[in-house]
Scaffold this motif. Structure first.
Motif, short mmCIF file in Angstrom:
data_model
loop_
_atom_site.label_atom_id
_atom_site.label_comp_id
_atom_site.label_asym_id
_atom_site.label_seq_id
_atom_site.Cartn_x
_atom_site.Cartn_y
_atom_site.Cartn_z
N SER A 97 24.42 3.53 55.07
CA SER A 97 23.26 3.06 54.32
C SER A 97 22.51 4.21 53.69
O SER A 97 22.38 5.28 54.27
N SER A 98 21.98 3.97 52.50
CA SER A 98 21.16 4.99 51.83
C SER A 98 19.67 4.74 52.10
O SER A 98 18.83 5.48 51.60
N MET A 99 19.36 3.73 52.89
CA MET A 99 17.97 3.37 53.15
C MET A 99 17.50 3.96 54.48
O MET A 99 18.29 4.11 55.41
N GLU A 100 16.22 4.26 54.54
CA GLU A 100 15.64 4.81 55.76
C GLU A 100 15.72 3.81 56.91
O GLU A 100 15.99 4.16 58.05
N THR A 101 15.46 2.54 56.61
CA THR A 101 15.59 1.46 57.59
C THR A 101 16.69 0.53 57.09
O THR A 101 16.44 -0.37 56.30
N PRO A 102 17.94 0.74 57.52
CA PRO A 102 19.06 -0.04 57.01
C PRO A 102 18.91 -1.54 57.30
O PRO A 102 18.57 -1.93 58.41
N PRO A 103 19.16 -2.38 56.28
CA PRO A 103 19.01 -3.83 56.45
C PRO A 103 20.14 -4.51 57.20
O PRO A 103 20.02 -5.65 57.59
N GLY A 104 21.28 -3.84 57.36
CA GLY A 104 22.37 -4.43 58.12
C GLY A 104 23.46 -5.07 57.27
O GLY A 104 24.49 -5.47 57.79
N LEU A 105 23.25 -5.18 55.98
CA LEU A 105 24.26 -5.71 55.05
C LEU A 105 24.37 -4.78 53.86
O LEU A 105 23.37 -4.37 53.29
N LEU A 106 25.61 -4.49 53.49
CA LEU A 106 25.86 -3.60 52.36
C LEU A 106 27.07 -4.15 51.61
O LEU A 106 28.03 -4.61 52.25
N ALA A 107 27.04 -4.10 50.30
CA ALA A 107 28.19 -4.55 49.50
C ALA A 107 28.52 -3.51 48.45
O ALA A 107 27.63 -2.85 47.91
N VAL A 108 29.80 -3.36 48.18
CA VAL A 108 30.26 -2.51 47.09
C VAL A 108 30.64 -3.45 45.95
O VAL A 108 31.45 -4.36 46.12
N VAL A 109 30.00 -3.23 44.80
CA VAL A 109 30.14 -4.13 43.66
C VAL A 109 30.72 -3.38 42.47
O VAL A 109 30.31 -2.25 42.19
N ASN A 110 31.68 -3.99 41.78
CA ASN A 110 32.21 -3.41 40.55
C ASN A 110 31.17 -3.50 39.45
O ASN A 110 30.47 -4.51 39.33
N LYS A 111 31.11 -2.46 38.62
CA LYS A 111 30.21 -2.50 37.47
C LYS A 111 30.78 -3.48 36.44
O LYS A 111 31.99 -3.58 36.25
N ASN A 112 29.89 -4.19 35.77
CA ASN A 112 30.30 -5.04 34.66
C ASN A 112 30.40 -4.17 33.42
O ASN A 112 29.47 -3.49 33.06
N ARG A 113 31.53 -4.20 32.78
CA ARG A 113 31.75 -3.39 31.59
C ARG A 113 31.82 -4.29 30.37
O ARG A 113 32.88 -4.69 29.94
N GLU A 114 30.67 -4.61 29.85
CA GLU A 114 30.63 -5.43 28.64
C GLU A 114 30.48 -4.49 27.45
O GLU A 114 29.65 -3.60 27.46
N SER A 115 31.28 -4.70 26.46
CA SER A 115 31.19 -3.83 25.28
C SER A 115 30.06 -4.31 24.38
O SER A 115 29.82 -5.49 24.21
N ILE A 116 29.37 -3.34 23.84
CA ILE A 116 28.29 -3.63 22.90
C ILE A 116 28.75 -3.14 21.53
O ILE A 116 29.05 -1.97 21.35
N GLU A 117 28.80 -4.06 20.61
CA GLU A 117 29.23 -3.69 19.26
C GLU A 117 28.09 -2.94 18.56
O GLU A 117 26.94 -3.35 18.61
N GLU A 118 28.45 -1.83 17.94
CA GLU A 118 27.46 -1.04 17.23
C GLU A 118 26.99 -1.78 15.98
O GLU A 118 27.72 -2.57 15.39
N ASN A 119 25.77 -1.50 15.60
CA ASN A 119 25.15 -2.07 14.40
C ASN A 119 25.04 -3.59 14.43
O ASN A 119 24.96 -4.23 13.41
N LYS A 120 25.06 -4.15 15.62
CA LYS A 120 24.90 -5.58 15.73
C LYS A 120 23.54 -5.82 16.39
O LYS A 120 23.27 -5.25 17.45
N PRO A 121 22.70 -6.63 15.81
CA PRO A 121 21.36 -6.82 16.38
C PRO A 121 21.43 -7.52 17.74
O PRO A 121 22.26 -8.40 17.96
N CYS A 122 20.57 -7.08 18.62
CA CYS A 122 20.47 -7.71 19.93
C CYS A 122 19.35 -8.72 19.90
O CYS A 122 18.23 -8.39 19.53
N LEU A 123 19.61 -9.95 20.24
CA LEU A 123 18.58 -10.99 20.23
C LEU A 123 18.33 -11.52 21.60
O LEU A 123 19.02 -11.65 22.46
#
Length: 123
Positions: A97-123
């Motif tokens: 755990s990286s916490m001072e008071t560990p909560p007792g549950l830890l998960a390793v999660v894959n990063k979401n790799r969503e591509s962002i198209e350049e020059n496309k407005p974000c709404l």
């Protein structure tokens, strides 16, 4: 009863050494980027990650928490989705755990790799 003979939804034995090492490495940004993964800790965030089908590699639970009814339900849901679950002793969990008071549950999660198209407005 699960395929490993356990009724609690938790695999017998601890977290393999390679996975323990990776959890510790993921505290640093360069390794989070290298492995495209990060760790999250705590019941609420892990239960939401399971509920919303985040790409969880595995969950590590402190042995003393494995019998909690809420945790059992969460781990059962995770196993149904094919997520590995490992139990570890209190002392070992504190090292992971990286916490001072560990909560007792830890998960390793894959990063979401969503591509962002350049020059496309974000709404």
């Amino acid at each position: 009863m699960l395929k490993n003979g356990s009724t609690s939804g938790v695999e017998k034995g601890g977290c393999p050494a390679s996975q323990r090492k990776r959890i510790i490495l993921l505290r640093q940004k360069k390794y989070r980027d290298m492995y495209d993964a990060y760790t999250v800790e705590g019941f609420k965030i892990i239960s939401e990650a399971v509920q919303y089908n985040q790409s969880i590699k595995y969950i590590v639970v402190r042995h003393s928490m494995a019998d909690d009814l809420r945790v059992k339900g969460l781990l059962s849901s995770a196993e149904k989705k094919g997520i590995s679950v490992f139990t570890v002793a209190e002392r070992e969990f504190s090292k992971l755990s990286s916490m001072e008071t560990p909560p007792g549950l830890l998960a390793v999660v894959n990063k979401n790799r969503e591509s962002i198209e350049e020059n496309k407005p974000c709404l």
